[in-house]
Scaffold this motif. Structure first.
Motif, mmCIF file in Angstrom:
data_model
loop_
_atom_site.group_PDB
_atom_site.id
_atom_site.type_symbol
_atom_site.label_atom_id
_atom_site.label_comp_id
_atom_site.label_asym_id
_atom_site.label_seq_id
_atom_site.Cartn_x
_atom_site.Cartn_y
_atom_site.Cartn_z
ATOM 1 N N GLN A 154 0.830 -1.210 0.000
ATOM 2 C CA GLN A 154 0.000 0.000 0.000
ATOM 3 C C GLN A 154 0.865 1.260 0.000
ATOM 4 O O GLN A 154 0.356 2.380 0.119
ATOM 5 C CB GLN A 154 -0.903 0.021 1.238
ATOM 6 N N ALA A 155 2.174 1.083 -0.111
ATOM 7 C CA ALA A 155 3.093 2.208 0.056
ATOM 8 C C ALA A 155 2.849 3.318 -0.965
ATOM 9 O O ALA A 155 2.510 3.058 -2.117
ATOM 10 C CB ALA A 155 4.539 1.721 -0.063
ATOM 11 N N THR A 156 3.046 4.553 -0.505
ATOM 12 C CA THR A 156 3.057 5.703 -1.402
ATOM 13 C C THR A 156 4.352 5.662 -2.188
ATOM 14 O O THR A 156 5.408 5.358 -1.632
ATOM 15 C CB THR A 156 3.006 6.999 -0.566
ATOM 16 N N VAL A 157 4.267 5.946 -3.482
ATOM 17 C CA VAL A 157 5.458 5.863 -4.331
ATOM 18 C C VAL A 157 5.705 7.221 -4.970
ATOM 19 O O VAL A 157 4.762 7.918 -5.355
ATOM 20 C CB VAL A 157 5.271 4.784 -5.426
ATOM 21 N N HIS A 209 -18.285 18.335 7.088
ATOM 22 C CA HIS A 209 -17.789 17.070 7.660
ATOM 23 C C HIS A 209 -16.801 16.373 6.717
ATOM 24 O O HIS A 209 -16.744 16.687 5.530
ATOM 25 C CB HIS A 209 -18.945 16.150 8.028
ATOM 26 N N THR A 210 -16.035 15.473 7.289
ATOM 27 C CA THR A 210 -14.986 14.793 6.519
ATOM 28 C C THR A 210 -15.533 13.499 5.930
ATOM 29 O O THR A 210 -16.493 12.930 6.435
ATOM 30 C CB THR A 210 -13.781 14.460 7.406
ATOM 31 N N ARG A 211 -14.909 13.067 4.862
ATOM 32 C CA ARG A 211 -15.265 11.790 4.233
ATOM 33 C C ARG A 211 -14.008 10.942 4.166
ATOM 34 O O ARG A 211 -12.945 11.454 3.847
ATOM 35 C CB ARG A 211 -15.754 12.015 2.795
ATOM 36 N N SER A 212 -14.154 9.665 4.442
ATOM 37 C CA SER A 212 -12.948 8.839 4.351
ATOM 38 C C SER A 212 -12.824 8.274 2.942
ATOM 39 O O SER A 212 -13.814 7.916 2.301
ATOM 40 C CB SER A 212 -12.952 7.731 5.404
ATOM 41 N N VAL A 213 -11.606 8.260 2.452
ATOM 42 C CA VAL A 213 -11.338 7.690 1.127
ATOM 43 C C VAL A 213 -10.207 6.668 1.260
ATOM 44 O O VAL A 213 -9.336 6.795 2.120
ATOM 45 C CB VAL A 213 -10.909 8.768 0.101
ATOM 46 N N ASN A 214 -10.268 5.671 0.395
ATOM 47 C CA ASN A 214 -9.229 4.649 0.372
ATOM 48 C C ASN A 214 -8.506 4.769 -0.969
ATOM 49 O O ASN A 214 -8.922 4.183 -1.960
ATOM 50 C CB ASN A 214 -9.896 3.270 0.542
ATOM 51 N N VAL A 215 -7.471 5.592 -0.964
ATOM 52 C CA VAL A 215 -6.766 5.873 -2.216
ATOM 53 C C VAL A 215 -5.272 5.680 -2.018
ATOM 54 O O VAL A 215 -4.713 6.110 -1.007
ATOM 55 C CB VAL A 215 -7.030 7.333 -2.674
ATOM 56 N N ARG A 216 -4.666 5.019 -2.976
ATOM 57 C CA ARG A 216 -3.204 4.943 -2.943
ATOM 58 C C ARG A 216 -2.651 6.073 -3.795
ATOM 59 O O ARG A 216 -3.058 6.226 -4.952
ATOM 60 C CB ARG A 216 -2.736 3.618 -3.522
ATOM 61 N N VAL A 217 -1.733 6.832 -3.223
ATOM 62 C CA VAL A 217 -1.184 7.972 -3.952
ATOM 63 C C VAL A 217 0.170 7.613 -4.569
ATOM 64 O O VAL A 217 1.047 7.066 -3.907
ATOM 65 C CB VAL A 217 -1.023 9.193 -3.026
ATOM 66 N N ILE A 218 0.288 7.876 -5.860
ATOM 67 C CA ILE A 218 1.584 7.806 -6.536
ATOM 68 C C ILE A 218 1.876 9.227 -7.001
ATOM 69 O O ILE A 218 1.059 9.831 -7.689
ATOM 70 C CB ILE A 218 1.550 6.865 -7.751
ATOM 71 N N ALA A 219 3.003 9.759 -6.582
ATOM 72 C CA ALA A 219 3.341 11.121 -6.966
ATOM 73 C C ALA A 219 4.546 11.104 -7.898
ATOM 74 O O ALA A 219 5.269 10.113 -7.977
ATOM 75 C CB ALA A 219 3.652 11.950 -5.723
ATOM 76 N N ALA A 220 4.729 12.189 -8.614
ATOM 77 C CA ALA A 220 5.879 12.283 -9.507
ATOM 78 C C ALA A 220 6.336 13.724 -9.598
ATOM 79 O O ALA A 220 5.540 14.647 -9.431
ATOM 80 C CB ALA A 220 5.526 11.772 -10.897
ATOM 81 N N THR A 221 7.630 13.895 -9.840
ATOM 82 C CA THR A 221 8.146 15.249 -9.976
ATOM 83 C C THR A 221 9.427 15.233 -10.797
ATOM 84 O O THR A 221 10.153 14.237 -10.814
ATOM 85 C CB THR A 221 8.428 15.877 -8.593
ATOM 86 N N ASN A 222 9.692 16.347 -11.497
ATOM 87 C CA ASN A 222 10.984 16.462 -12.180
ATOM 88 C C ASN A 222 11.865 17.514 -11.506
ATOM 89 O O ASN A 222 12.913 17.860 -12.025
ATOM 90 C CB ASN A 222 10.798 16.767 -13.669
ATOM 91 N N ARG A 251 6.503 12.052 3.846
ATOM 92 C CA ARG A 251 5.373 11.162 3.588
ATOM 93 C C ARG A 251 5.439 10.562 2.179
ATOM 94 O O ARG A 251 5.143 9.411 1.944
ATOM 95 C CB ARG A 251 4.059 11.942 3.728
ATOM 96 N N LEU A 252 5.792 11.428 1.231
ATOM 97 C CA LEU A 252 5.807 11.009 -0.175
ATOM 98 C C LEU A 252 7.046 10.193 -0.517
ATOM 99 O O LEU A 252 7.036 9.348 -1.395
ATOM 100 C CB LEU A 252 5.770 12.236 -1.102
ATOM 101 N N ASN A 253 8.113 10.482 0.227
ATOM 102 C CA ASN A 253 9.413 9.920 -0.140
ATOM 103 C C ASN A 253 9.657 8.544 0.466
ATOM 104 O O ASN A 253 10.787 8.113 0.591
ATOM 105 C CB ASN A 253 10.517 10.898 0.293
#
Ligand SMILES: [Zn+2]
Length: 605
Positions: free
Chosen positions: A276-279, A383-396, A415-417
């Motif tokens: 489930q890791a963030t990449v 109010h807040t809503r819970s989401v189940n999302v895996r985040v993949i980020a990218a940058t140059n 967190r992202l790294n």
């Protein structure tokens, strides 16, 4: 240009297999290999063997055989075969690059047979061409060779009984890699008869990959790192029918490459996909970060759920939050109804955030909260809503620098790294270029309903030596342009590929100081020899320093000494940069870099 070399064939289209020796009268004649032999140098003073500008290694055939046996026993036949095939493939690519240099003035056929000749020179075995017909421009290739005394078979037979599968894996990889690099199209050689199967010699046949039938699917698995042709690992690989034609549909969705650094990225993607890791993907624009992100998603347990991609830089700052997190009705004037954000749309799946470095401070804070709590809050919502999302980020960009400059939150960076994956620029993995050329040619032929046969030799040459600052995306754009501009049923030439600014003539090119193409015609490397005064001055000062001799007490600059040595080496090597580099124990690219950065040689322009 068309090159055909033929020997009489039987009714099946093959030369009848006859014992070695009798073949000699019919085989294709190879030129003298003295020019190749001359490129081989043993530099005993520093423990290096050079083949042109590549460092070589002399290893024991038996130790290779032992390694091979252990790989088969521990990893299984398929995995061992994959490793060795790819090892051979890379060797073939390097030798094809050398062939272009060594035999640049000869016929194309003589240039091509550097492959089989190097096979002999490198101790792999004897290779005889039975039928060799290729046409780079028309995109045609048919090769049939006989191998006798191949080292791989000798070693295989020493450890294993005669079986019903061919065993010359490294060698078939070499033939495929060499021909692919040479043709600028993916060529696949297959071993149809092998001494390890009890035949008197090994017979290999090579064609463009798309001309092979389903049998090629099996074999391409060993050349391409597996995720390219599907989600399965080579270990316990899937049946061919599930894998899909490599040059076909599957290739259009996955990343494309064979280079070691490409394979390393794929390996990391495969490792992290099931977690489930963030990449965080890092790399220059156009290297294919989104393609890898999609592959990661496809290989994960979320593959049946949505994959949502957002380019943060493409969305205006004031809209990015509503885009990502959604809007509740009445949040602001004009918000007539509630709208889902990308996070909610990606629920259960994967959200790909490209160019993450451009996010506003406020959006960064909200993103951090999703990553920490798994919760989002729509704009204007209470109010807040819970989401189940895996985040993949990218940058140059370098996020660490952004953190230092106060433009990116440090806590978000950490967190992202968690699992950073760096994708190498294309100019550092040139082995991938021919494969990309085949891939995009097929793709755009189909998309635009065109029938380009391939690339002219000049175009192949230019594409293999160009720097590709825009990476894979630039290759794709350039080939699409070529497919549209070139006349149908013809070959794509440089004028169809590079229309804006890049200057291509009849010459060969290499990468210059600015990352631009420059002429690499040896005559255009003009180096001034050192003057007598310069030699005298520097050597006197060096002597003063080293030996404490009297006289001139001025300081001696290391820079001056190096400049003098570089000039002298080029002079001694008669302007041959590779040879000059060898004299100084550095690589040719290092030599070229030093010569150019000091202004000792000039690109002939
Ligand atoms: Zn064999």
């Amino acid at each position: 240009m068309k090159t055909i070399v033929k020997a009489p064939l039987n009714s099946r289209g093959h030369l009848p297999l006859v014992p070695p020796g009798t073949v000699a009268q019919e085989k294709v004649r190879f030129p003298d290999l003295a020019d190749l032999l001359a490129r081989l140098r043993f530099s005993t003073s520093d423990g290096r063997i050079w083949l042109d500008d590549q460092r070589m290694l002399l290893i024991h055939a038996k130790s290779m055989g032992t390694l091979r046996r252990e790989m088969i026993e521990v990893l299984g036949m398929d995995v061992a075969r994959g490793f060795l095939t790819r090892m051979g493939y890379h060797a073939g690519v390097h030798d094809a690059q050398m062939a272009r240099k060594v035999r640049s003035k000869t016929s194309l056929k003589d240039m091509f047979v550097v492959g089989p000749q190097m096979h002999c020179l490198e101790g792999i075995g004897i290779s005889e061409a039975i039928n060799l017909e290729f046409d780079v421009e028309a995109g045609r290739h048919y090769g049939e060779f006989l191998w006798t005394s191949p080292v791989e078979d000798e070693e295989h037979i020493r450890h294993f009984p005669i079986g019903n599968e061919p065993a010359c894996w490294m060698q078939i990889g070499y033939a495929s890699g060499f021909s692919t690099e040479f043709m600028g199209r993916q060529v696949l050689y297959r071993e149809v008869e092998c001494q390890s199967m009890g035949h008197s010699a090994c017979r290999i046949v090579g064609k463009l990959v798309e001309e092979w039938g389903d049998e090629a699917v099996e074999d391409m698995r060993f050349i391409l790192p597996d995720a390219v042709v599907g989600a399965s690992s080579l270990i316990g690989g899937r049946p061919a029918s599930e894998v899909g034609r490599p040059a076909d549909v599957e290739l259009q969705t996955g990343p494309v490459g064979v280079s070691p650094s490409y394979t390393a990225v794929l390996h990391m993607v495969r490792r992290v996909a099931p977690t489930q890791a963030t990449v965080l993907f890092l790399g220059e624009s156009g290297v294919g970060k989104e393609v890898f992100a999609r592959t990661l998603h496809r290989l994960s347990a979320r593959s049946t759920m949505p994959f949502v991609a957002v380019n943060c830089a493409a969305i205006p700052e004031q809209l990015i939050e509503s885009e990502l997190f959604g809007v509740e009705r009445g949040a602001f004037t004009g918000a007539m109804q509630s709208r889902l954000g990308r996070f909610e749309r990606a629920d259960g799946g994967t959200l790909f955030l490209d160019e993450i470095g451009t996010l506003s401070a406020s959006a960064q804070g909200k993103l951090l909260r999703v990553l920490q709590e798994g919760e989002i809050e729509r704009l204007g919502d209470t109010h807040t809503r819970s989401v189940n999302v895996r985040v993949i980020a990218a940058t140059n960009v370098d996020l660490r620098e952004e953190v230092k400059a106060g433009r990116f939150r440090e806590d978000l960076f950490f967190r992202l790294n968690v699992f950073p994956v760096r994708i190498t620029p294309l100019r550092e993995r040139r082995e991938d270029i021919p494969l990309l050329m085949t891939h995009f040619l097929t793709k755009y032929n189909r998309l635009h309903g065109r029938r380009m046969t391939g690339f002219t030799e000049r175009a192949v040459d230019a594409m293999l030596s160009y720097d590709w600052p825009g990476n894979v995306r630039e290759v794709e754009n350039v080939i699409e342009r070529g497919v549209i501009l070139a006349p149908d049923n013809g070959a794509i030439d440089t004028s169809h590929l590079f229309t804006s600014g890049e200057r291509f003539g009849e010459q060969r090119f290499e990468i210059g100081r600015e990352g631009r193409l420059v002429a690499s015609d040896p005559s255009s490397f003009v180096a001034d020899p050192p003057s007598d005064r310069e030699v005298d001055r520097v050597s006197r000062r060096v002597n003063n320093l080293l030996l404490g001799e009297g006289g001139d007490c001025d300081n001696v600059s290391l820079d001056e000494i190096e400049t003098l040595l570089l000039k002298r080496a080029v002079e001694r090597a008669n302007g041959n940069v590779a040879a000059a580099a060898r004299l100084l124990g550095i690589t040719r690219p290092q030599m070229v870099y030093r010569l150019k950065s000091r202004g000792i040689v000039h690109d002939g322009e």
